[in-house]
Motif scaffolding. Structure first.
Motif, PDB file in Angstrom:
ATOM      1  N   ARG A 196     -27.694 -24.975  31.968  1.00 42.55           N
ATOM      2  CA  ARG A 196     -28.559 -25.308  30.850  1.00 42.55           C
ATOM      3  C   ARG A 196     -27.773 -25.816  29.658  1.00 42.55           C
ATOM      4  O   ARG A 196     -26.628 -25.451  29.414  1.00 42.55           O
ATOM      5  CB  ARG A 196     -29.366 -24.068  30.450  1.00 42.55           C
ATOM      6  N   ALA A 237     -32.771 -16.672  27.797  1.00 43.86           N
ATOM      7  CA  ALA A 237     -34.138 -16.190  27.996  1.00 43.86           C
ATOM      8  C   ALA A 237     -34.162 -14.703  28.324  1.00 43.86           C
ATOM      9  O   ALA A 237     -33.135 -14.120  28.682  1.00 43.86           O
ATOM     10  CB  ALA A 237     -34.777 -16.970  29.144  1.00 43.86           C
ATOM     11  N   ARG A 239     -35.917 -11.481  30.628  1.00 43.46           N
ATOM     12  CA  ARG A 239     -36.351 -11.355  32.023  1.00 43.46           C
ATOM     13  C   ARG A 239     -37.860 -11.601  32.155  1.00 43.46           C
ATOM     14  O   ARG A 239     -38.316 -12.166  33.147  1.00 43.46           O
ATOM     15  CB  ARG A 239     -35.992  -9.955  32.530  1.00 43.46           C
ATOM     16  N   VAL A 242     -38.344 -15.312  32.585  1.00 43.27           N
ATOM     17  CA  VAL A 242     -37.833 -15.913  33.827  1.00 43.27           C
ATOM     18  C   VAL A 242     -38.647 -15.396  35.013  1.00 43.27           C
ATOM     19  O   VAL A 242     -38.936 -16.138  35.948  1.00 43.27           O
ATOM     20  CB  VAL A 242     -36.295 -15.730  34.041  1.00 43.27           C
ATOM     21  N   ASP A 243     -39.087 -14.123  34.934  1.00 44.94           N
ATOM     22  CA  ASP A 243     -39.966 -13.607  35.998  1.00 44.94           C
ATOM     23  C   ASP A 243     -41.289 -14.371  36.029  1.00 44.94           C
ATOM     24  O   ASP A 243     -41.883 -14.562  37.082  1.00 44.94           O
ATOM     25  CB  ASP A 243     -40.259 -12.109  35.777  1.00 44.94           C
ATOM     26  N   TYR A 247     -38.699 -20.157  32.741  1.00 43.08           N
ATOM     27  CA  TYR A 247     -37.346 -20.681  32.542  1.00 43.08           C
ATOM     28  C   TYR A 247     -36.455 -20.220  33.689  1.00 43.08           C
ATOM     29  O   TYR A 247     -36.801 -19.293  34.427  1.00 43.08           O
ATOM     30  CB  TYR A 247     -36.776 -20.180  31.194  1.00 43.08           C
ATOM     31  N   SER A 248     -35.279 -20.844  33.788  1.00 43.30           N
ATOM     32  CA  SER A 248     -34.397 -20.590  34.929  1.00 43.30           C
ATOM     33  C   SER A 248     -33.769 -19.185  34.879  1.00 43.30           C
ATOM     34  O   SER A 248     -33.391 -18.695  33.809  1.00 43.30           O
ATOM     35  CB  SER A 248     -33.320 -21.668  34.901  1.00 43.30           C
ATOM     36  N   TYR A 249     -33.637 -18.560  36.050  1.00 45.62           N
ATOM     37  CA  TYR A 249     -33.003 -17.245  36.132  1.00 45.62           C
ATOM     38  C   TYR A 249     -31.576 -17.258  35.594  1.00 45.62           C
ATOM     39  O   TYR A 249     -31.078 -16.272  35.090  1.00 45.62           O
ATOM     40  CB  TYR A 249     -32.980 -16.747  37.588  1.00 45.62           C
ATOM     41  N   GLN A 252     -31.057 -15.889  32.149  1.00 42.99           N
ATOM     42  CA  GLN A 252     -31.488 -14.526  31.772  1.00 42.99           C
ATOM     43  C   GLN A 252     -30.342 -13.697  31.203  1.00 42.99           C
ATOM     44  O   GLN A 252     -29.275 -13.579  31.794  1.00 42.99           O
ATOM     45  CB  GLN A 252     -32.071 -13.803  32.979  1.00 42.99           C
ATOM     46  N   GLY A 257     -29.213  -9.475  34.022  1.00 45.70           N
ATOM     47  CA  GLY A 257     -28.859 -10.879  33.828  1.00 45.70           C
ATOM     48  C   GLY A 257     -27.426 -10.975  33.340  1.00 45.70           C
ATOM     49  O   GLY A 257     -26.564 -10.208  33.756  1.00 45.70           O
TER      50      GLY A 257
END
Ligand SMILES: Cc1cc2nc3c(=O)[nH]c(=O)nc-3n(C[C@H](O)[C@H](O)[C@H](O)COP(=O)(O)OP(=O)(O)OC[C@H]3O[C@@H](n4cnc5c(N)ncnc54)[C@H](O)[C@@H]3O)c2cc1C
Length: 326
Positions: A196, A237, A239, A242-243, A247-249, A252, A257
């Motif tokens: 990112r 981000a 959790r 992202v869950d 947004y991308s894991y 996290q 994360g």
């Protein structure tokens, strides 16, 4: 006297930030226990020039072991470090954290039957021994880890150690011909991508703009991206988002994360749950925007803004752009 071997990750002509912090800390600790700080780099020799490797002397390493091998994969580094430690009798192996550091450190512990401690935030010397400190119980207490046996492995939280230039001269560079295990060379690096942010890796970024459920929907992240872009930072981000697939894991932050320690962590629409806090509390400056004045995040923020992020983030972005001249 026990020496310390520090793993240094290299990519694209530079050593990464947390590795340089680990070398600096390794040098400080080695001098406290009467040993030396050595570094090890594994990669394509063409990218690891004598000059680049020797520059680790500026952070306190006296010797740098250079092994030709695949960059960024754990098992080959385990082979290389095990070989160097067996030959050199190092007392400690030190890693600056990160997913690769965790994987290599764990593999090395299994290979050499060594004690390993992870998520370390500080290390101190007592006589010729090192004692590692690890926050526990949601960071409300510190446990002390003492090592038995010949080798102790210390894996810090990401960026736990400050980078310190010692002004030392060039480190000696020693090439090591590693005998890789057959299984170590089975995996190959297919692609390496940044997480990112156009030019910024989330773990190395000086500025992170983090978004939580208060953004309302996936599209809300555009507000964070705009501000991160203006500040030259990256987006992170919680959790919860992202869950939710917003947004991308890989972005996290928190207990399950990544741990980060940027100069500025701006949290927008994040409540400040303990599981999030443990991943970002080491940030130098924490700024939070939340419409709820009682949100827990304000308890550990340096600056809190009570208000609607939909109004505040665009204004901040505009102001930063104006200050930077467009
Ligand atoms: C085992 C376990 C592991 C976990 N690991 C992690 C982890 O690694 N990382 C992590 O982040 N969480 C983790 N969690 C989840 C964690 O407990 C929280 O649920 C999560 O961090 C909450 O995310 P959030 O702050 O985005 O959402 P919320 O808690 O819902 O907070 C949203 C905030 O946005 C504010 N808000 C709403 N609208 C606006 C607006 N317009 N303007 C300004 N503010 C607004 C609200 O007041 C609220 O404070 C874990 C939980 C468990 C049980």
């Amino acid at each position: 006297m026990p020496s310390i071997l520090v793993y240094v990750l290299h990519y694209d002509g530079a050593f990464n930030k947390n590795s340089l912090g680990a070398v600096s800390e390794g040098a400080k600790l080695a001098s406290a226990i009467g040993g030396e700080c050595h570094a090890i780099v594994v990669g394509d020799k063409a990218g690891l020039s004598d000059e680049l490797c020797a520059s680790l002397g500026g952070y306190g390493a006296t010797k740098v072991f250079r092994a030709e091998g695949p960059e960024g994969l754990a098992q080959p580094v385990v082979d290389a470090m095990a070989q160097v430690i067996r030959a050199g009798g190092h007392g400690y192996a030190l890693f600056g954290g990160g997913l690769l550091g965790f994987e290599i450190g764990a593999g090395l512990a299994a290979r050499l039957d060594a004690g390993v401690a992870m998520e370390i935030t500080a290390v101190r010397a007592e006589g010729s021994k090192l004692i590692a400190e690890r926050p526990i119980l949601g960071d409300s207490a510190i446990s002390e880890i003492h090592y038995k046996g010949d080798l102790g492995i210390i894996i810090s939280r990401l960026n736990a150690f400050e980078i310190r230039e010692t002004g030392g001269g060039a480190a000696a560079v020693e090439d090591v011909a590693v005998e890789y295990s057959p299984w170590s060379t089975k995996a190959t690096m297919v692609q390496r991508g940044e997480q990112r942010g156009e030019q910024v890796n989330i773990e190395d970024a000086d500025v992170l703009v983090a978004g939580g459920r208060g953004l309302g929907k996936a599209e809300g992240f555009q507000l964070c991206e705009d501000l991160a872009g203006a500040l030259g930072g990256a987006v992170a981000a919680t959790r919860a988002v992202v869950d939710a697939g917003w947004y991308s894991y890989s972005a996290q932050i928190g207990q399950t994360g990544k741990s980060v320690a940027p100069k500025l962590y701006l949290a927008a629409g994040i409540s400040g749950a303990i599981q999030h806090k443990v991943g970002m509390q080491n940030s130098e400056n924490i700024v939070a925007i939340n419409k709820d004045a009682n949100a827990p995040i304000f308890e550990f923020s340096d600056l809190g803004i009570v208000g609607d992020l939909n109004k505040i983030l665009p204004k901040l972005t505009e102001a930063v752009k104006a200050k930077k001249g467009g």
